[in-house]
Design a protein around this motif. Structure first.
Motif, PDB file in Angstrom:
ATOM      1  N   SER A   1     -85.372  -4.948 -13.855  1.00 46.48           N
ATOM      2  CA  SER A   1     -86.573  -4.474 -13.125  1.00 46.48           C
ATOM      3  C   SER A   1     -87.223  -3.097 -13.904  1.00 46.48           C
ATOM      4  CB  SER A   1     -87.704  -4.985 -12.733  1.00 46.48           C
ATOM      5  OG  SER A   1     -86.233  -3.225 -11.432  1.00 46.48           O
ATOM      6  N   VAL A   2     -86.144  -2.161 -13.602  1.00 42.60           N
ATOM      7  CA  VAL A   2     -86.061  -0.730 -14.107  1.00 42.60           C
ATOM      8  C   VAL A   2     -85.338  -1.112 -15.750  1.00 42.60           C
ATOM      9  CG1 VAL A   2     -84.523   1.401 -13.756  1.00 42.60           C
ATOM     10  CG2 VAL A   2     -85.028   0.169 -11.496  1.00 42.60           C
ATOM     11  N   VAL A   3     -84.604  -1.782 -16.180  1.00 44.96           N
ATOM     12  CA  VAL A   3     -84.723  -1.449 -17.363  1.00 44.96           C
ATOM     13  C   VAL A   3     -86.225  -2.400 -18.300  1.00 44.96           C
ATOM     14  CG1 VAL A   3     -83.451  -2.861 -19.664  1.00 44.96           C
ATOM     15  CG2 VAL A   3     -82.015  -2.306 -17.607  1.00 44.96           C
ATOM     16  N   MET A   4     -86.269  -3.635 -18.090  1.00 45.99           N
ATOM     17  CA  MET A   4     -87.916  -3.932 -18.226  1.00 45.99           C
ATOM     18  C   MET A   4     -88.690  -2.915 -18.776  1.00 45.99           C
ATOM     19  SD  MET A   4     -87.273  -7.918 -17.013  1.00 45.99           S
ATOM     20  CE  MET A   4     -88.903  -8.090 -18.490  1.00 45.99           C
ATOM     21  N   SER A   5     -88.789  -2.408 -17.379  1.00 44.12           N
ATOM     22  CA  SER A   5     -89.906  -1.223 -17.094  1.00 44.12           C
ATOM     23  C   SER A   5     -89.839   0.205 -17.581  1.00 44.12           C
ATOM     24  CB  SER A   5     -89.607  -0.549 -15.172  1.00 44.12           C
ATOM     25  OG  SER A   5     -90.573  -1.537 -14.834  1.00 44.12           O
ATOM     26  N   CYS A   6     -88.715   0.378 -18.133  1.00 42.57           N
ATOM     27  CA  CYS A   6     -88.928   1.568 -19.084  1.00 42.57           C
ATOM     28  C   CYS A   6     -88.856   1.537 -20.447  1.00 42.57           C
ATOM     29  CB  CYS A   6     -87.503   2.084 -19.015  1.00 42.57           C
ATOM     30  SG  CYS A   6     -86.663   3.415 -16.983  1.00 42.57           S
ATOM     31  N   ARG A   7     -88.365   0.107 -21.062  1.00 39.89           N
ATOM     32  CA  ARG A   7     -88.779  -0.065 -22.355  1.00 39.89           C
ATOM     33  C   ARG A   7     -89.936  -0.078 -22.886  1.00 39.89           C
ATOM     34  NH1 ARG A   7     -84.684  -3.528 -24.864  1.00 39.89           N
ATOM     35  NH2 ARG A   7     -85.665  -3.698 -26.490  1.00 39.89           N
ATOM     36  N   MET A   8     -90.927  -1.251 -21.516  1.00 42.33           N
ATOM     37  CA  MET A   8     -92.818  -1.266 -21.833  1.00 42.33           C
ATOM     38  C   MET A   8     -93.280   0.699 -21.782  1.00 42.33           C
ATOM     39  SD  MET A   8     -93.419  -4.851 -20.492  1.00 42.33           S
ATOM     40  CE  MET A   8     -92.669  -4.870 -18.435  1.00 42.33           C
ATOM     41  N   VAL A   9     -92.848   0.461 -20.860  1.00 42.55           N
ATOM     42  CA  VAL A   9     -93.602   1.882 -20.904  1.00 42.55           C
ATOM     43  C   VAL A   9     -92.733   3.233 -21.683  1.00 42.55           C
ATOM     44  CG1 VAL A   9     -94.004   4.073 -18.947  1.00 42.55           C
ATOM     45  CG2 VAL A   9     -93.947   1.953 -18.282  1.00 42.55           C
TER      46      VAL A   9
END
Length: 199
Positions: free
Chosen positions: A176-184
Motif C-alpha cells: 500500500s505504501v509503494v502504490m500510494s507513493c507511485r500514485m501521489v
C-alpha cells in the motif's frame, strides 16, 4: 466548611437552571432528562442499540439526548430518517464548526469538513472528475500491476529461502505504501531509503 458546600450547591443550581433555560428556548424533541455533566450516558448499557430502541418506544421516533456534553438527536424509524436524509437533507448536510478542523484543513476548506454550499459542490465535482474518474483510475492500472507483481515476487523469494512463516501484514502494508507513493509522488520509495522515523 459549610460555605464551601453552599457555594458548590449554588453553582450546581445555577448550572442546572441555565441548561434547563437553554433547552426550553431551543424547542428540542422529547427525550430523557440527563445529569449535568454525564447527560444520559447512564441509560446506555452493554447493548446501546437495545437501550435506544427501548427509549424510542417511550419518547418517540425522534428524541433528544445529551451524551456527555454532546447534544444528540436520535432518529429511530425509516419515516423519520427519510425526513432527515431526503426531505430536509440540505439543512443537515453541513458538519458543525470544529476548531480542530479549522486548524487542520485551512479553515474547514477541505472536502470532508467544509460547509455545504457552492465551494463544497465545486470541490466535489473537481475530485470526481480529476481524481476518481474511470480514466484516472485506469491510468494507474499498469502501476498497480507492477506493484502487486513485486509483492508476490517478494513473498515467493521469502518462501524459497526456506522460511516457513511469511509476514503477510508487513508485505501488504509495504504494497500500500509503494502504490500510494507511485500514485501521489510519481516514484517508488523503498523502506531502506527512510530513517528510523519512517515515511
Amino acid at each position: 466548611m459549610v460555605w464551601i458546600w453552599a457555594t458548590i450547591g449554588l453553582l450546581a443550581l445555577v448550572y442546572i437552571l441555565q441548561a434547563w433555560w437553554k433547552n426550553k428556548k431551543k424547542m428540542l424533541p422529547p427525550g430523557p432528562r440527563g445529569f449535568p455533566i454525564f447527560g444520559s450516558l447512564h441509560l446506555l448499557g452493554k447493548f446501546p442499540d437495545k437501550d435506544l430502541h427501548r427509549l424510542a418506544q417511550k419518547y418517540g421516533d425522534i428524541m433528544y439526548m445529551r451524551l456527555g456534553l454532546m447534544h444528540t438527536i436520535v432518529v429511530s424509524s425509516p419515516q423519520a430518517a427519510e425526513l432527515f436524509l431526503k426531505t430536509h437533507d440540505l439543512v443537515f448536510a453541513s458538519r458543525p464548526p470544529h476548531e480542530g478542523a479549522k486548524l487542520i484543513s485551512f479553515g474547514q476548506r477541505s472536502l470532508v469538513f467544509s460547509e455545504y454550499g457552492a465551494y463544497w459542490r465545486d470541490t466535489r465535482k473537481m475530485c470526481t472528475l480529476e481524481l476518481l474518474s474511470n480514466h484516472k483510475i485506469n491510468s494507474f492500472k499498469s502501476m498497480r500491476r507492477d506493484a502487486i507483481a513485486l509483492c508476490v515476487e517478494s513473498i515467493r523469494a521469502t518462501a524459497d529461502n526456506g522460511r516457513v512463516a511469511v509476514d503477510l501484514s508487513d508485505n501488504v502494508s509495504s504494497l500500500s505504501v509503494v502504490m500510494s507513493c507511485r500514485m501521489v509522488l510519481g516514484k517508488m520509495y523503498r523502506d531502506e531509503e527512510f530513517d528510523a522515523r519512517g515515511f
